[in-house]
Scaffold this active site. Structure first.
Site, mmCIF file in Angstrom:
data_model
loop_
_atom_site.group_PDB
_atom_site.id
_atom_site.type_symbol
_atom_site.label_atom_id
_atom_site.label_comp_id
_atom_site.label_asym_id
_atom_site.label_seq_id
_atom_site.Cartn_x
_atom_site.Cartn_y
_atom_site.Cartn_z
ATOM 1 N N GLY A 1 14.993 -9.938 5.876
ATOM 2 C CA GLY A 1 15.596 -8.604 5.871
ATOM 3 C C GLY A 1 15.141 -7.668 6.971
ATOM 4 C CG LEU B 1 -1.968 -1.125 1.271
ATOM 5 C CD1 LEU B 1 -2.799 -1.033 2.533
ATOM 6 C CD2 LEU B 1 -2.876 -1.107 0.050
ATOM 7 C CB THR C 1 9.027 -4.549 0.379
ATOM 8 O OG1 THR C 1 8.440 -5.386 1.358
ATOM 9 C CG2 THR C 1 8.435 -4.825 -0.990
ATOM 10 C CE LYS D 1 12.131 -4.447 3.878
ATOM 11 N NZ LYS D 1 11.463 -4.013 5.101
#
Length: 265
Positions: free
Chosen positions: A129, A16, A62, A66
């Site tokens: 991560g 989002l 994401t 990472k």
């Protein structure tokens, strides 16, 4: 010139980030756009090249990139260096900088709950991560003990090299804890289940899921069913985004009820 910002990941459909960042971009009248991009590992180099050429002006990172993206960067912030995890990238003085806003995001999200975890025991599920960021944040909050469990034990052992104070337990094993954190991607799909004995361990324990979409994973549903206190990763997500937004635009966006409700899906 309109600036371009992206969040990259694989999967990325659940993110989002564009909804939140574009809301703030519009609110603060910034000439920019923010989109999500499903990425393959082989495309990282080209992406960083596009930041050098200023075709892209900033990235959020994401799962699963990472750590993977670090070798492609010129410099790391102090937070990114100690966590060896990057979730925000920008260009400064012709250098591509990797930063970490997850530490602050997780820490703030915990501090703003009614759950006091100081001198308590936490169990983290996962070794990806974001986990190093969670460990650092918990240490800043003065947690007493951190246990870690991961499906692939080798990854957990690797993490222990950086954080020798954590104790590794076998996946599925239950121990006495005050707080349990799901830092895996188990829960992004509706059918995903974390197989632990909720009935035995849930009552009055604090269950935290870094996943924010869906807003209630099976992990949280099961915990709530048996008397657990639950919290999803929405506020962590908002606070890490707030810091990333400031890094790029030098504006601290307001986190008000409208911002929070915006992400209810």
């Amino acid at each position: 010139m309109k600036k371009t910002f992206l969040v990259i990941g694989n999967p990325i459909k659940h993110s989002l980030s564009p909804k939140l960042h574009n809301y703030w971009i519009k609110k603060y009248k910034i000439n920019a756009t923010y989109e999500k991009n499903l990425l393959d590992h082989s495309e990282i180099e080209d992406l960083i090249f596009n930041i050098r050429k200023e075709k892209i002006h900033g990235l959020n990172i994401t799962v699963p990139f990472k750590k993977m993206i670090i070798p492609f960067l010129d410099e790391l912030s102090e937070e990114a260096e100690i966590s060896q995890s990057v979730n925000t990238i920008y260009k400064r003085d012709n250098k591509i900088i990797g930063d970490n806003t997850d530490i602050e995001g997780f820490k703030l999200s915990l501090e703003k709950t009614e759950q006091n975890v100081k001198n308590k025991k936490a169990l983290i599920l996962g070794a990806g991560g974001v986990v190093s960021s969670i460990i650092i944040a918990l240490k800043k909050i003065q947690i007493e003990k951190i246990y870690l469990s991961n499906r692939t034990e080798l990854k957990a052992i690797e993490l222990k090299k950086h954080f020798p104070e954590i104790e590794i337990i076998k996946w599925g094993e239950t121990i006495d804890f005050d707080m349990i954190i799901n830092a895996t991607s188990i829960g992004l799909k509706e059918e995903d289940e974390i197989n632990i004995n909720y009935q035995k361990i849930s009552k009055d324990k604090f269950f935290y899921d870094v996943i924010y979409n869906p807003p209630e994973t099976n992990f949280l549903k099961n915990a709530k069913k048996y008397g657990g206190i639950t919290k999803n990763g929405k506020m962590m997500f908002i606070y890490q985004a707030q810091k990333a937004f400031f890094i790029w635009h030098k504006i601290v966006p307001e986190v008000d009820s409208e911002t929070i409700n915006l992400l209810d899906v």
